[in-house]
Each structure stands twice: as C-alpha cells, then as structure tokens.
Design a protein around this motif. Structure first.
Motif, mmCIF file in Angstrom:
data_model
loop_
_atom_site.group_PDB
_atom_site.id
_atom_site.type_symbol
_atom_site.label_atom_id
_atom_site.label_comp_id
_atom_site.label_asym_id
_atom_site.label_seq_id
_atom_site.Cartn_x
_atom_site.Cartn_y
_atom_site.Cartn_z
ATOM 1 N N GLY A 115 36.454 41.037 33.347
ATOM 2 C CA GLY A 115 37.055 39.585 34.094
ATOM 3 C C GLY A 115 36.146 39.323 34.791
ATOM 4 O O GLY A 115 36.248 38.410 34.713
ATOM 5 N N ILE A 116 34.880 40.023 35.931
ATOM 6 C CA ILE A 116 34.478 38.845 36.869
ATOM 7 C C ILE A 116 33.324 38.740 36.236
ATOM 8 O O ILE A 116 32.816 37.229 36.620
ATOM 9 N N VAL A 117 32.689 39.735 35.235
ATOM 10 C CA VAL A 117 31.772 38.688 34.373
ATOM 11 C C VAL A 117 32.022 37.880 33.868
ATOM 12 O O VAL A 117 31.114 37.426 33.449
ATOM 13 N N LYS A 118 33.132 37.965 33.446
ATOM 14 C CA LYS A 118 33.550 37.390 32.156
ATOM 15 C C LYS A 118 34.141 35.685 32.951
ATOM 16 O O LYS A 118 34.114 35.066 31.766
ATOM 17 N N SER A 119 34.429 35.630 33.468
ATOM 18 C CA SER A 119 35.082 34.724 34.489
ATOM 19 C C SER A 119 35.340 34.095 35.844
ATOM 20 O O SER A 119 34.869 35.091 36.631
ATOM 21 N N VAL A 120 34.349 33.109 36.281
ATOM 22 C CA VAL A 120 34.145 33.118 37.826
ATOM 23 C C VAL A 120 35.171 32.584 38.223
ATOM 24 O O VAL A 120 34.754 33.465 39.486
ATOM 25 N N LYS A 121 36.436 31.892 37.737
ATOM 26 C CA LYS A 121 37.635 31.962 38.461
ATOM 27 C C LYS A 121 37.970 33.500 38.990
ATOM 28 O O LYS A 121 38.036 33.897 39.426
ATOM 29 N N PHE A 122 38.059 34.123 38.038
ATOM 30 C CA PHE A 122 38.608 35.836 37.924
ATOM 31 C C PHE A 122 37.556 36.258 39.472
ATOM 32 O O PHE A 122 38.167 36.808 40.581
ATOM 33 N N ARG A 123 35.788 36.178 39.153
ATOM 34 C CA ARG A 123 35.298 36.211 40.046
ATOM 35 C C ARG A 123 35.779 36.108 41.730
ATOM 36 O O ARG A 123 35.966 36.776 42.594
ATOM 37 N N ALA A 124 35.993 34.686 41.763
ATOM 38 C CA ALA A 124 36.147 34.022 43.105
ATOM 39 C C ALA A 124 37.467 34.936 43.739
ATOM 40 O O ALA A 124 37.578 35.175 44.708
ATOM 41 N N PHE A 125 38.024 35.063 42.898
ATOM 42 C CA PHE A 125 39.681 35.862 43.470
ATOM 43 C C PHE A 125 39.487 36.671 43.729
ATOM 44 O O PHE A 125 40.088 37.391 44.737
ATOM 45 N N ILE A 126 39.018 37.133 43.303
ATOM 46 C CA ILE A 126 38.260 38.605 43.739
ATOM 47 C C ILE A 126 37.560 39.142 44.521
ATOM 48 O O ILE A 126 37.586 39.896 45.426
ATOM 49 N N CYS A 127 36.455 38.607 44.002
ATOM 50 C CA CYS A 127 35.329 38.567 45.163
ATOM 51 C C CYS A 127 35.557 37.783 46.333
ATOM 52 O O CYS A 127 35.010 38.151 46.888
ATOM 53 N N GLY A 128 35.915 36.772 45.446
ATOM 54 C CA GLY A 128 35.863 35.486 47.300
ATOM 55 C C GLY A 128 34.660 34.838 46.973
ATOM 56 O O GLY A 128 33.379 35.068 45.500
ATOM 57 N N LYS A 129 34.016 34.122 47.557
ATOM 58 C CA LYS A 129 33.055 33.047 47.218
ATOM 59 C C LYS A 129 32.025 33.410 48.533
ATOM 60 O O LYS A 129 32.480 33.460 49.647
#
Lengths: 225, 126
Positions: free
Chosen positions: A76-90
């Motif tokens: 999900g992190i690789v596929k979606s920028v929003k999901f990455r921001a949600f999981i890993c923060g910015k």
C-alpha cells in the motif's frame, strides 16, 4: 530441556524467515509501522519460548499474521502516496534559511538538544549555515547547507577527475566469486593473468580483490598467521 | 504483486483453518460430553457398570485427541479438562449420583469453555 531447544530452534528459524520476508533493514532505518511489527514479533516469540505449556502455534500464527499485514502495508505504501503519508508520516522542514521553525519543532516533539545532537553528528555546528533541515519519517535529520557553506567540488574548481566505479568483490577471503566475475564480463583466465602479473600464485593468498566498472583493481593479500 | 497475493491467500487460508479448528474442537467436545451424559443417565438408572464404561470411554476419547490438543490448546487447559473428566469418573465409581451430576456440569462447563474461546465473537476477541 530438549523440548525447549527444539522449540527455540523452530521459533528462531521462523522469526529469521519472517524478517527476511519483510525485507532487510536495520533497526535505525525502520519506519514506525515496521518497528512496531519487529517489536511485536520478538514479544510473540518470547512467550512460547519461556513457557513450554504454551503451544508454539500461539506464537507462530500471530507472527505470520503480522508478516502478512506488513507485506500488505508495504504494498500500500508503494502504491499510494496518501497511504504512505498516513502510515509513515511526512518529512517536515524544521530549519529554513538558518531559522528554526519552532512550530514544526513542537509538532514533531523535537527538543533543541535533540536537534543540536543530530546536526553535530552530521558535522553541522552553525545553524545559520543550514539552508534546510528536514526531519525524515524515520526520525533522522537531513541538513542541507546553503550554497556558500557547501564543500567545494571538482566541478566548482573546473578540475577533470576520474569517475568513481562501483567495486565488485571478485576474491573474498581466498574464494573466487564466479558470479561476480561473470557480472563484470571477465573470465577466470583473465583473473589468473592479473594475479600472475602481481606475483600472486593462487587466489587463496588474496584476502580481498575488487574490480570496478573501469577495470581498476584493488587487492589485499592475506596476512601471515 | 505476486508476493502480496500469496500473503492474502495465506491470510485467507489461516482464517479458514481457524474456522475448521473451531468446528473440530466443537465436534470433539460434543462427542466427549455425549458420552459423559450417557454415563450419567446410566448412573441415574442404577446401571453403574455401564455408567463406568461410558465414563471411561469419554476419558479415552479425549486422550485419543492428544496429538491435536497439545498443538492447539494451552497445556494448562488440557490438564484442567483431564482433571474434570477424571473427577466425574471418580464420582461414577463412588456411585454418588448427586456429586456425579455436579461433576458432569463442571466437565461440561470446562470443555465448552475450550470451544467458546476459539469462537470468533467480541467476547473472545477483547
């Protein structure tokens, strides 16, 4: 006693396999979600290890479930920028043009001491020399110095320098790595000639030998024991 | 993508296996408890030989699933289940119907608890 040993071996192999499936990273490089999974897996493994009355499956099934979750979250992190921001923060900018952005420091719960420590580790002592300092999602700070404080490069000096080549290990502690020789498009015969030219009788005498993209060779002989 | 698909398939298989596990342990406990019930019924009729036979069959049946129970149940739970079954048989041997009834209830509660904790419901999850 024997039961404990066998159970430990099974759990050890399972946990190592789980970690390999999740991908190799060092503790310091783990994203928050990965760190949570790593800590949870170690906790899950510890319980059946300490208590032989707990079936191994009580540790293995949750660990497998966590690995699956981790794989899906990574996808999900690789596929979606929003999901990455949600999981890993910015990443957040905490210094801009030499000015500490206090609002961002508070938001990131970062103290001045921690900021100073991390900048010191990167060799930065003068905050005013920092054009940007970015707090990365893994908690590390990346300082970018202003142009005036950047080290001088050969380009700045208009100097012609040799390009860096990636060194590939061809002999590792006396063993010839055939795969790496093939990768470089070289043959054992070529290696033999190179060793002969350096008065080395056998690859077994070599501790390490690397060859880079430009064919440059670095080698170190084994020390006499 | 292939890796993620395999992960999803494994997760689904694990969920299916957990449902099968629930059904399996439910079947085992029902089988054992029906023998316990028959043993008590025989005891109530005064057929203590048959009551003993059924009680021992129940204990033997439970022990025959040893391979499964030791993999999927906590050993303390298995010990508790063994204890309540043998306590029931003890009451049957002593031909005391009122204490045998109480022991049957204890065995039923203990074995049904093993099934309940495997059942997917808010009470088990939280």
């Amino acid at each position: 006693m024997a039961i404990s040993i066998v159970r430990t071996l099974i759990l050890y192999v399972s946990i190592i396999t789980s970690m390999r499936i999740m991908g190799k990273r060092q503790i310091g490089e783990l994203e928050p979600a990965e760190l949570v999974v790593a800590v949870l897996i170690s906790e899950l493994a510890a319980q059946p290890l300490q208590d032989i009355g707990t079936p191994l499956i009580y540790g293995l099934v949750p660990a497998a479930t966590l690995v699956i979750c981790e794989l899906l979250v990574s996808f999900g992190i690789v596929k979606s920028v929003k999901f990455r921001a949600f999981i890993c923060g910015k990443p957040s900018v905490i210094i801009k043009d030499g000015q500490i952005i206090q609002q961002e420091m508070k938001k990131s719960r970062l103290t001045v001491d921690e900021l100073a420590e991390q900048l010191r580790k990167k060799g930065v002592l003068d905050y005013s020399a920092v054009r940007y300092a970015i707090l990365e999602t893994d908690g590390k700070i990346t300082p970018v110095l202003s142009t005036m404080h950047q080290p001088v490069t050969p380009k700045d000096m208009q100097l012609a320098v040799d390009e860096i080549g990636y060194p590939v290990i061809v002999i590792n502690e006396g063993r010839v790595i055939e795969k790496n020789l093939q990768y470089l498009g070289l043959t054992p015969k070529w290696l033999e000639q190179q060793l002969h030219a350096r008065n080395i009788t056998s690859p077994e005498d070599v501790y390490v030998l690397t060859v880079d993209d430009f064919g440059r060779i670095y080698y170190a002989l084994k020390e006499a024991t | 993508m292939k890796k993620e698909l395999v992960a999803v398939v494994v997760l689904v298989l694990m969920l299916i296996a957990s449902i099968c596990n629930y059904k399996y342990i439910e079947g085992i406990t029902e089988e054992v408890l029906s023998l316990v019930d028959r043993s008590l019924e025989e005891g109530e009729r005064g057929n203590w030989d048959d009551a003993r036979r059924h009680g021992e069959e129940a204990a033997k049946l439970w022990e025959s699933y040893d391979g499964y129970t030791h993999i999927f149940l906590r050993h303390s739970e298995i010990v508790d289940a063994d204890a309540v079954l043998y306590h029931f048989i003890e009451q049957i041997y002593s031909q005391n119907i009122s204490t045998a009834k109480a022991a049957r209830e204890a065995a039923r509660a203990r074995l049904e608890h093993l099934v309940q904790v495997e059942k997917l419901r808010p009470g088990s999850i939280f």
